[in-house]
Design a protein around this motif. Structure first.
Motif, PDB file in Angstrom:
ATOM      1  N   ALA A   1       1.875  -1.130  -6.075  1.00  0.00           N
ATOM      2  CA  ALA A   1       0.998  -1.360  -4.925  1.00  0.00           C
ATOM      3  C   ALA A   1      -0.215  -0.439  -5.034  1.00  0.00           C
ATOM      4  CB  ALA A   1       1.738  -1.082  -3.624  1.00  0.00           C
ATOM      5  N   PRO A   2      -1.349  -0.806  -4.435  1.00  0.00           N
ATOM      6  CA  PRO A   2      -2.522   0.072  -4.451  1.00  0.00           C
ATOM      7  C   PRO A   2      -2.193   1.451  -3.890  1.00  0.00           C
ATOM      8  CG  PRO A   2      -3.121  -2.103  -3.646  1.00  0.00           C
ATOM      9  CD  PRO A   2      -1.625  -2.094  -3.751  1.00  0.00           C
ATOM     10  N   LEU A   3      -2.682   2.500  -4.562  1.00  0.00           N
ATOM     11  CA  LEU A   3      -2.401   3.883  -4.185  1.00  0.00           C
ATOM     12  C   LEU A   3      -3.627   4.515  -3.553  1.00  0.00           C
ATOM     13  CD1 LEU A   3      -0.420   6.351  -4.336  1.00  0.00           C
ATOM     14  CD2 LEU A   3      -1.587   6.944  -6.476  1.00  0.00           C
ATOM     15  N   PHE A   4      -3.421   5.156  -2.395  1.00  0.00           N
ATOM     16  CA  PHE A   4      -4.464   5.888  -1.695  1.00  0.00           C
ATOM     17  C   PHE A   4      -3.985   7.333  -1.553  1.00  0.00           C
ATOM     18  CE2 PHE A   4      -4.843   1.495  -0.676  1.00  0.00           C
ATOM     19  CZ  PHE A   4      -6.201   1.242  -0.576  1.00  0.00           C
TER      20      PHE A   4
ATOM     21  N   ARG B   1       0.846  -1.195   0.000  1.00  0.00           N
ATOM     22  CA  ARG B   1       0.000   0.000   0.000  1.00  0.00           C
ATOM     23  C   ARG B   1       0.880   1.243   0.000  1.00  0.00           C
ATOM     24  NH1 ARG B   1      -4.687   0.700   4.465  1.00  0.00           N
ATOM     25  NH2 ARG B   1      -5.225  -1.311   3.516  1.00  0.00           N
ATOM     26  N   VAL B   2       0.478   2.230  -0.798  1.00  0.00           N
ATOM     27  CA  VAL B   2       1.137   3.538  -0.802  1.00  0.00           C
ATOM     28  C   VAL B   2       0.077   4.597  -0.518  1.00  0.00           C
ATOM     29  CG1 VAL B   2       2.423   5.241  -2.140  1.00  0.00           C
ATOM     30  CG2 VAL B   2       2.886   2.793  -2.458  1.00  0.00           C
ATOM     31  N   VAL B   3       0.350   5.473   0.447  1.00  0.00           N
ATOM     32  CA  VAL B   3      -0.521   6.607   0.756  1.00  0.00           C
ATOM     33  C   VAL B   3       0.230   7.865   0.355  1.00  0.00           C
ATOM     34  CG1 VAL B   3      -1.722   7.886   2.565  1.00  0.00           C
ATOM     35  CG2 VAL B   3      -1.626   5.377   2.665  1.00  0.00           C
ATOM     36  N   TYR B   4      -0.348   8.633  -0.551  1.00  0.00           N
ATOM     37  CA  TYR B   4       0.321   9.831  -1.060  1.00  0.00           C
ATOM     38  C   TYR B   4      -0.354  11.084  -0.530  1.00  0.00           C
ATOM     39  CZ  TYR B   4       2.141  13.414  -4.150  1.00  0.00           C
ATOM     40  OH  TYR B   4       2.732  14.553  -4.625  1.00  0.00           O
ATOM     41  N   GLY B   5       0.434  11.960   0.072  1.00  0.00           N
ATOM     42  CA  GLY B   5      -0.065  13.234   0.568  1.00  0.00           C
ATOM     43  C   GLY B   5      -0.014  14.295  -0.509  1.00  0.00           C
ATOM     44  N   SER B   6      -1.139  14.587  -1.124  1.00  0.00           N
ATOM     45  CA  SER B   6      -1.240  15.572  -2.189  1.00  0.00           C
ATOM     46  C   SER B   6      -1.800  16.875  -1.610  1.00  0.00           C
ATOM     47  CB  SER B   6      -2.120  15.027  -3.321  1.00  0.00           C
ATOM     48  OG  SER B   6      -2.163  15.911  -4.416  1.00  0.00           O
ATOM     49  N   THR B   7      -2.457  17.668  -2.418  1.00  0.00           N
ATOM     50  CA  THR B   7      -2.938  18.976  -1.987  1.00  0.00           C
ATOM     51  C   THR B   7      -4.287  19.296  -2.616  1.00  0.00           C
ATOM     52  OG1 THR B   7      -2.511  21.372  -2.107  1.00  0.00           O
ATOM     53  CG2 THR B   7      -1.617  20.032  -3.864  1.00  0.00           C
TER      54      THR B   7
END
Length: 290
Positions: free
Chosen positions: A143-146, A94-100
């Motif tokens: 990996a699944p991206l959140f 799992r990858v959690v990406y902090g965007s804006t």
């Protein structure tokens, strides 16, 4: 759970501490680790996002990754995202990406809200860079991206209070309503996105009371017993700002989340008033206003 946090700065450090306190193994990945980072419960590793081999080494052994490092503003975000995705360890699921929320354009009707179902249309280069990076990760991540699209972040040592004390806060009338999120609530959201069995694929991280910067500064000034600096017109302020500042300050928007309540329940700091009062009560040795 062994969690790698890429870009473990103001928010990432708080996330690492929350994960470690909950019994998970946190690996804080920074370009330049500091001796004071994290304490014994948090392992700190160095990596350069432009050097895939260093990213691969820093993330060795982690099961999930939280990516908080900003993308390049001058283009190439999708290519860098692809390089990062290829550097993920095989065991990462799992990858959690902090965007804006800068990927959203403020609606013409100021009464409308931005949420997870709103269309993206970045009004400035910062938002466009984030969106390009998001899309690169979505295309290339094994990996699944959140994704978590984050509003203006504040917390101990990073509130308008520090700017008021230093006297370098530019205030203007008729500013946009802007949503914010306290660092610790954001860390809770990110932690839940990492650990929850089935988190939403996209989350907007915001509190419950959008407000103009002038309103927030007036509240902070009252708490500190300070007078506000001169308040400019919107036009005067726009001329005095850098392009980056105009993108951030002139494109505020009212945000809400359709999913946050189900994921973490009530916020600890539902409005800027609770957040600033708490931040001012904390002892901060090296304030860094933003």
């Amino acid at each position: 759970m062994r969690v790698g946090i890429v870009g473990a700065g103001f928010v990432g450090q708080a996330l690492a501490e929350q994960l470690a306190a909950a019994g998970h193994s946190a690996v804080a990945v920074r370009r330049q680790p500091q001796a004071s980072d994290g304490g014994a419960a948090i392992e700190v590793r160095a990596a350069d996002l432009d050097a895939p081999e260093s990213v691969r080494a820093a993330l060795d052994g982690v099961e999930r990754v939280v990516h908080l490092a900003p993308p390049p503003r001058d283009g190439g975000g999708e290519d860098q995202a692809a390089r990062f995705a290829r550097s993920l360890p095989r065991g990462c699921d799992r990858v959690v990406y902090g965007s804006t929320t800068g990927v959203y354009r403020p609606p013409e009707d100021p009464e409308l809200w931005i949420d997870e179902e709103s269309p993206v249309d970045p009004p400035g280069p910062g938002g466009r860079a984030r969106l390009a990076y998001e899309r690169g990760l979505m295309e290339h991540s094994p990996a699944p991206l959140f994704r978590v699209r984050i509003t203006a972040i504040y917390g101990p040592g990073r509130t308008v209070a520090e700017r008021l004390r230093r006297g370098d806060l530019l205030l203007f009338r008729d500013g946009p309503l802007t949503s914010r999120i306290h660092r610790d609530d954001l860390a809770r959201i990110l932690s839940a996105m990492v650990l929850h069995a089935a988190p939403p694929p996209l989350m907007v991280a915001c509190d419950e009371r959008p407000a103009t910067t002038l309103e927030v500064a007036s509240f902070a000034a009252a708490q500190l017993g300070l007078d506000l600096p001169e308040v400019l017109s919107r036009e005067e302020a726009s001329k005095a700002m850098s392009a980056r500042a105009r993108e951030l300050r002139m494109n505020g928007k009212r945000c809400r989340s359709l999913y946050r309540e189900d994921l973490i329940g009530p916020l600890d700091y539902p409005t800027y008033q609770e957040g600033i009062a708490s931040a001012l009560a904390d002892v901060v040795t090296e304030p860094r206003g933003c």
